[in-house]
Design an enzyme around this catalytic site. Structure first.
Site, mmCIF file in Angstrom:
data_model
loop_
_atom_site.group_PDB
_atom_site.id
_atom_site.type_symbol
_atom_site.label_atom_id
_atom_site.label_comp_id
_atom_site.label_asym_id
_atom_site.label_seq_id
_atom_site.Cartn_x
_atom_site.Cartn_y
_atom_site.Cartn_z
ATOM 1 C CG HIS A 225 -8.349 -6.946 6.171
ATOM 2 N ND1 HIS A 225 -9.373 -6.520 5.361
ATOM 3 C CD2 HIS A 225 -7.744 -5.814 6.632
ATOM 4 C CE1 HIS A 225 -9.380 -5.199 5.312
ATOM 5 N NE2 HIS A 225 -8.405 -4.745 6.089
ATOM 6 C CD GLU A 226 -5.423 -5.345 9.506
ATOM 7 O OE1 GLU A 226 -4.547 -4.578 9.041
ATOM 8 O OE2 GLU A 226 -6.614 -5.009 9.633
ATOM 9 C CG HIS B 255 -3.896 -3.333 4.958
ATOM 10 N ND1 HIS B 255 -4.311 -2.652 3.837
ATOM 11 C CD2 HIS B 255 -5.011 -3.503 5.736
ATOM 12 C CE1 HIS B 255 -5.616 -2.434 3.918
ATOM 13 N NE2 HIS B 255 -6.062 -2.945 5.054
#
Length: 433
Positions: A24-25, A28
């Site tokens: 997920h990170e 980003h």
């Protein structure tokens, strides 16, 4: 051995959780760097840092509590009206705003003026914030499709597994016939276990959902074409109206809800079979739809969750679970007396469902979730486009920091809900049998 398998299942879930967070990170991080935003930190977990290494201008690390993760971007919020980080005020709400703004600038270095998050165009900020949840969606679908197209899922077929003896309402709490009960239409027509229904009133049926709909839409005479011992034959049945479990439209049932419909009186055989790509796409759509509905219904489940946690009430099978509960369920799945490939499919599906939940949850348009930042960027885009259309001055960046008081309220609600789920998962867990 059971304890060892249970522990392995828990460890697999924890590892999958960390991978999901890191993935997920990474979404980003990669998009932020793509658009030239400086990212001082990329961390998996919270609390004390147990390992870190700096590469370029980013510190990569793992923290002690595997309950989430984050990246820190420079300039998440625009400066105050004076162009600087405002001084602290006596207003508690203003303090929240200024604390958030200060944190966005605390690691500002010379040259960072052109690498601030808020200076990027709204569509770029939307991509950066959406990339994290999107990575969870990609991982969820990869795991789901991998399981569905290789191992398969449990599916009802048109083959007869049981034949009812008499007409009984499905809401009745009995399955034994009594004197005077009407003979079930299927039994009266001569339907036998092992028959495979291939046509209904002369029209071919390929799957259970289609057959179920035809049966429920029919009250009165009907012709069943079955294959028995390799031979086709027609059976004449007289379907009756009966109270049956409500269909979900895909061959399944809605728990606790009943409708009046046509009834034949047999149970279909269930098999585990792989899905094609097209079937997987269709099933994924159904699964996402069900998950969204579950998220919408979440507040309504809180009273029952509270009773399960503190009043000793029975824990509902569709009750919300947290990380502890999910780890416990995964451990139970690993210890089931089932073929290893079936246990593996359940565990992978559990991790896929967890990632889908992360995607849907993070897309809620509320700060401090990713969806809240996306909503802020979209609102800024609308304001600026409206200003151009009406030939007004550019309103400038939308100051998401002004919404931080609401963000703290949302965060407090999430924390309380997480604690409630944690208590329920510990004292009254969902059990897999």
């Amino acid at each position: 051995m059971t304890l060892v398998l249970n522990l392995i299942g828990v460890l697999v879930f924890v590892a999958g959780l960390l991978i999901s967070i890191a993935w997920h990170e990474l979404g980003h991080l990669s998009t932020a760097k793509l658009f030239g935003i400086r990212v001082p930190q990329y961390m998996v977990g919270f609390g004390k840092t147990i390992w870190s290494r700096k590469k370029g201008d980013t510190e990569y690390g793992i923290k002690a509590i595997p309950m989430g993760g984050y990246i820190r971007m420079i300039g998440m919020f625009p400066p105050g009206e004076d162009g600087k980080v405002s001084a602290r005020s006596t207003s508690p709400f203003r303090s929240m705003i200024e604390d958030a703004r200060s944190a966005a600038y605390e690691e500002l270095e010379p040259g960072d003026e052109t690498r601030l998050f808020y200076t990027r165009k709204p569509w770029k900020r939307v991509i950066v914030m959406f990339a994290g949840p999107f990575m969870n969606l990609v991982l969820a679908m990869a795991l789901f499709f991998g399981v569905w197209m290789t191992y398969g899922i449990k599916q009802q077929t048109t083959e007869v597994a049981t034949v009812s003896e008499c007409v009984l309402k499905q809401s009745q709490n009995r399955d034994v016939c009594k004197d005077g009960d009407q003979i079930a239409p299927g039994k009266a027509a001569g339907l036998l276990v092992g028959d495979r229904i291939v046509a209904f009133d002369g029209k071919q049926v390929k799957d259970w959902a289609a057959l179920q709909k035809k049966i429920r839409d029919t009250i009165g005479p009907a012709t069943l074409t079955v294959v028995r011992d390799g031979e086709r034959m027609d059976l004449k049945a007289n379907l009756v109206a009966n109270q049956v479990a409500k269909s979900d439209g895909h061959g399944g049932y809605v728990k606790g809800q009943y409708v009046d419909a046509g009834w034949l009186g047999f149970g279909s055989k269930t098999v585990i079979a792989p899905l094609s790509l097209g079937e997987s796409l269709d099933y994924a759509g159904q699964y996402v739809e069900t998950s969204v509905q579950g998220l919408v219904n979440l507040p309504a489940k809180i009273p029952a969750l509270w009773d399960a946690a503190f009043n000793g009430a029975e824990r509902q099978p569709d009750s919300p679970v947290g990380i502890v509960g999910a780890a416990r369920i995964t451990g139970d799945l690993a210890a089931l007396d089932l073929p290893s490939e079936e246990r593996a499919s359940y565990i992978l599906s559990m991790l896929a469902a967890f990632n889908l939940s992360l995607f849907l949850f993070n897309m809620l348009p509320l700060l401090p979730l990713d969806g809240g930042h996306i909503a802020g960027a979209l609102w800024e885009s609308v304001r600026r486009h409206a200003a151009r259309i009406f030939r007004r001055a550019d309103p400038g960046p939308f100051d998401v920091a002004r919404l931080m008081p609401a963000a703290y309220v949302v965060a407090a609600v999430f924390v309380c809900f997480t604690l409630l789920v944690l208590v329920a998962d510990v004292v009254n867990p969902i059990k897999i049998t």
